[in-house]
Scaffold this motif. Sequence first.
Motif, PDB file in Angstrom:
ATOM      1  N   SER A 176       0.918 -36.333  16.356  1.00  0.00           N
ATOM      2  CA  SER A 176       0.158 -37.326  15.577  1.00  0.00           C
ATOM      3  C   SER A 176      -1.333 -37.088  15.675  1.00  0.00           C
ATOM      4  CB  SER A 176       0.484 -38.743  16.040  1.00  0.00           C
ATOM      5  OG  SER A 176       1.830 -39.035  15.800  1.00  0.00           O
ATOM      6  N   SER A 177      -1.819 -36.839  16.875  1.00  0.00           N
ATOM      7  CA  SER A 177      -3.242 -36.624  17.090  1.00  0.00           C
ATOM      8  C   SER A 177      -3.731 -35.374  16.359  1.00  0.00           C
ATOM      9  CB  SER A 177      -3.520 -36.503  18.592  1.00  0.00           C
ATOM     10  OG  SER A 177      -4.854 -36.142  18.820  1.00  0.00           O
ATOM     11  N   LEU A 178      -2.986 -34.276  16.470  1.00  0.00           N
ATOM     12  CA  LEU A 178      -3.392 -33.042  15.802  1.00  0.00           C
ATOM     13  C   LEU A 178      -3.412 -33.212  14.287  1.00  0.00           C
ATOM     14  CD1 LEU A 178      -1.478 -30.395  17.959  1.00  0.00           C
ATOM     15  CD2 LEU A 178      -3.937 -30.905  17.991  1.00  0.00           C
ATOM     16  N   ILE A 179      -2.417 -33.893  13.761  1.00  0.00           N
ATOM     17  CA  ILE A 179      -2.354 -34.133  12.312  1.00  0.00           C
ATOM     18  C   ILE A 179      -3.549 -34.982  11.873  1.00  0.00           C
ATOM     19  CG2 ILE A 179      -1.066 -35.333  10.493  1.00  0.00           C
ATOM     20  CD1 ILE A 179       1.520 -34.525  12.162  1.00  0.00           C
ATOM     21  N   GLU A 180      -3.773 -36.069  12.591  1.00  0.00           N
ATOM     22  CA  GLU A 180      -4.843 -37.003  12.205  1.00  0.00           C
ATOM     23  C   GLU A 180      -6.231 -36.378  12.303  1.00  0.00           C
ATOM     24  OE1 GLU A 180      -4.388 -40.634  14.444  1.00  0.00           O
ATOM     25  OE2 GLU A 180      -2.292 -40.808  13.815  1.00  0.00           O
ATOM     26  N   LYS A 181      -6.465 -35.579  13.343  1.00  0.00           N
ATOM     27  CA  LYS A 181      -7.802 -35.038  13.580  1.00  0.00           C
ATOM     28  C   LYS A 181      -8.149 -33.831  12.714  1.00  0.00           C
ATOM     29  CE  LYS A 181      -8.155 -36.639  18.331  1.00  0.00           C
ATOM     30  NZ  LYS A 181      -8.214 -36.231  19.751  1.00  0.00           N
ATOM     31  N   ALA A 182      -7.166 -33.173  12.136  1.00  0.00           N
ATOM     32  CA  ALA A 182      -7.431 -31.961  11.346  1.00  0.00           C
ATOM     33  C   ALA A 182      -8.301 -32.298  10.137  1.00  0.00           C
ATOM     34  CB  ALA A 182      -6.132 -31.320  10.903  1.00  0.00           C
ATOM     35  N   THR A 183      -9.366 -31.519   9.973  1.00  0.00           N
ATOM     36  CA  THR A 183     -10.271 -31.733   8.839  1.00  0.00           C
ATOM     37  C   THR A 183     -10.495 -30.471   8.020  1.00  0.00           C
ATOM     38  OG1 THR A 183     -12.195 -31.282  10.230  1.00  0.00           O
ATOM     39  CG2 THR A 183     -11.533 -33.603   9.977  1.00  0.00           C
ATOM     40  N   ASP A 184     -10.251 -29.300   8.609  1.00  0.00           N
ATOM     41  CA  ASP A 184     -10.510 -28.043   7.904  1.00  0.00           C
ATOM     42  C   ASP A 184      -9.248 -27.355   7.419  1.00  0.00           C
ATOM     43  OD1 ASP A 184     -13.312 -28.187   8.266  1.00  0.00           O
ATOM     44  OD2 ASP A 184     -13.091 -27.414  10.311  1.00  0.00           O
ATOM     45  N   GLN A 185      -8.251 -27.229   8.309  1.00  0.00           N
ATOM     46  CA  GLN A 185      -7.052 -26.480   7.956  1.00  0.00           C
ATOM     47  C   GLN A 185      -5.807 -27.076   8.604  1.00  0.00           C
ATOM     48  OE1 GLN A 185      -8.790 -22.646   9.252  1.00  0.00           O
ATOM     49  NE2 GLN A 185      -8.065 -21.895   7.265  1.00  0.00           N
ATOM     50  N   VAL A 186      -4.773 -27.188   7.787  1.00  0.00           N
ATOM     51  CA  VAL A 186      -3.431 -27.481   8.275  1.00  0.00           C
ATOM     52  C   VAL A 186      -2.552 -26.394   7.682  1.00  0.00           C
ATOM     53  CG1 VAL A 186      -1.463 -29.070   8.231  1.00  0.00           C
ATOM     54  CG2 VAL A 186      -3.797 -29.975   8.415  1.00  0.00           C
ATOM     55  N   LEU A 204      -1.095 -35.271   4.276  1.00  0.00           N
ATOM     56  CA  LEU A 204      -1.503 -33.950   3.813  1.00  0.00           C
ATOM     57  C   LEU A 204      -2.234 -34.044   2.477  1.00  0.00           C
ATOM     58  CD1 LEU A 204       1.639 -31.831   4.755  1.00  0.00           C
ATOM     59  CD2 LEU A 204      -0.533 -32.003   5.997  1.00  0.00           C
ATOM     60  N   ALA A 205      -1.740 -34.904   1.585  1.00  0.00           N
ATOM     61  CA  ALA A 205      -2.402 -35.094   0.294  1.00  0.00           C
ATOM     62  C   ALA A 205      -3.796 -35.685   0.489  1.00  0.00           C
ATOM     63  CB  ALA A 205      -1.547 -35.987  -0.598  1.00  0.00           C
ATOM     64  N   GLU A 206      -3.906 -36.670   1.361  1.00  0.00           N
ATOM     65  CA  GLU A 206      -5.220 -37.287   1.635  1.00  0.00           C
ATOM     66  C   GLU A 206      -6.184 -36.271   2.231  1.00  0.00           C
ATOM     67  OE1 GLU A 206      -4.424 -40.664   4.146  1.00  0.00           O
ATOM     68  OE2 GLU A 206      -3.196 -41.622   2.607  1.00  0.00           O
ATOM     69  N   LYS A 207      -5.689 -35.460   3.149  1.00  0.00           N
ATOM     70  CA  LYS A 207      -6.539 -34.452   3.770  1.00  0.00           C
ATOM     71  C   LYS A 207      -7.013 -33.439   2.736  1.00  0.00           C
ATOM     72  CE  LYS A 207      -5.165 -34.974   8.484  1.00  0.00           C
ATOM     73  NZ  LYS A 207      -6.511 -35.434   8.822  1.00  0.00           N
ATOM     74  N   THR A 255      -7.373 -33.896  -0.457  1.00  0.00           N
ATOM     75  CA  THR A 255      -8.340 -34.575  -1.318  1.00  0.00           C
ATOM     76  C   THR A 255      -9.715 -34.631  -0.649  1.00  0.00           C
ATOM     77  OG1 THR A 255      -6.593 -35.887  -2.360  1.00  0.00           O
ATOM     78  CG2 THR A 255      -8.835 -36.742  -2.527  1.00  0.00           C
ATOM     79  N   ALA A 256      -9.724 -34.718   0.683  1.00  0.00           N
ATOM     80  CA  ALA A 256     -10.981 -34.769   1.437  1.00  0.00           C
ATOM     81  C   ALA A 256     -11.538 -33.370   1.728  1.00  0.00           C
ATOM     82  CB  ALA A 256     -10.767 -35.526   2.745  1.00  0.00           C
ATOM     83  N   GLY A 257     -10.823 -32.311   1.288  1.00  0.00           N
ATOM     84  CA  GLY A 257     -11.338 -30.951   1.447  1.00  0.00           C
ATOM     85  C   GLY A 257     -10.638 -30.086   2.468  1.00  0.00           C
ATOM     86  N   THR A 258      -9.617 -30.601   3.119  1.00  0.00           N
ATOM     87  CA  THR A 258      -8.852 -29.805   4.076  1.00  0.00           C
ATOM     88  C   THR A 258      -7.966 -28.820   3.327  1.00  0.00           C
ATOM     89  OG1 THR A 258      -8.796 -31.681   5.607  1.00  0.00           O
ATOM     90  CG2 THR A 258      -7.169 -29.933   5.980  1.00  0.00           C
ATOM     91  N   GLN A 259      -7.940 -27.572   3.785  1.00  0.00           N
ATOM     92  CA  GLN A 259      -7.018 -26.597   3.206  1.00  0.00           C
ATOM     93  C   GLN A 259      -5.640 -26.845   3.818  1.00  0.00           C
ATOM     94  OE1 GLN A 259      -7.413 -22.468   4.428  1.00  0.00           O
ATOM     95  NE2 GLN A 259      -6.657 -21.785   2.451  1.00  0.00           N
ATOM     96  N   VAL A 260      -4.647 -27.105   2.979  1.00  0.00           N
ATOM     97  CA  VAL A 260      -3.288 -27.364   3.438  1.00  0.00           C
ATOM     98  C   VAL A 260      -2.375 -26.295   2.855  1.00  0.00           C
ATOM     99  CG1 VAL A 260      -1.350 -28.986   3.438  1.00  0.00           C
ATOM    100  CG2 VAL A 260      -3.699 -29.855   3.589  1.00  0.00           C
ATOM    101  N   ARG A 261      -1.763 -25.522   3.744  1.00  0.00           N
ATOM    102  CA  ARG A 261      -0.831 -24.474   3.318  1.00  0.00           C
ATOM    103  C   ARG A 261       0.458 -24.623   4.114  1.00  0.00           C
ATOM    104  NH1 ARG A 261      -3.627 -18.666   3.267  1.00  0.00           N
ATOM    105  NH2 ARG A 261      -3.777 -19.065   5.504  1.00  0.00           N
ATOM    106  N   VAL A 262       1.571 -24.739   3.396  1.00  0.00           N
ATOM    107  CA  VAL A 262       2.881 -24.896   4.025  1.00  0.00           C
ATOM    108  C   VAL A 262       3.791 -23.797   3.496  1.00  0.00           C
ATOM    109  CG1 VAL A 262       4.858 -26.419   4.407  1.00  0.00           C
ATOM    110  CG2 VAL A 262       2.550 -27.400   4.171  1.00  0.00           C
TER     111      VAL A 262
END
Length: 180
Positions: A29-39, A60-63, A65-72
Amino acid sequence: MEKQAETASTSELVTYYPHRGAVPASLWSSLIEKATDQVEILVYAGLFLFDSHPDLPDQLAEKATAGTQVRVLLGDPDSQMIRQRGEEEGIGDDLAAHARMTRRYLEPAAKTPGVEIRLHDTILYNSIYRFDDDVLVNPHVLGAPAGQNPVLHFRYIPGARTFRHYMRSFDYAWERGRPA
């Protein structure tokens, strides 16, 4: 210089968990919440993560939208590798079903710009879960389900090798994947 890189690489190891269930839910939970650049997530299915964090697709969608790169990167449920891994884990077609369920959970997030989801058909030697400068690596042990295998928690240190080594592996699989 090599001794310094070796020392830094050893320092990247935050901790070791004997199996995935030993990773505290609060850490995920903490790692997910704190991520701002990359997931970045590389799995065959990773269903446990989405089952235990039902808001993860929205997060993930919110992140993104805020500029986090999300790749799954999810395993292609129709691939030979998923069938083989399912047999090796003793769960047969259930692994493919888990991959389909995870993909279904991610469908709403996939519509968000910045959330990229790809399918892969590669042999995975480990699952990778990256949250900014932290990465959890779950090695795959032949004949055992991923959840029964150890998890290594690494944190990036400039000049060290291990974190970057795993992320090159992620990038290699990413380049070989195809859009979901």
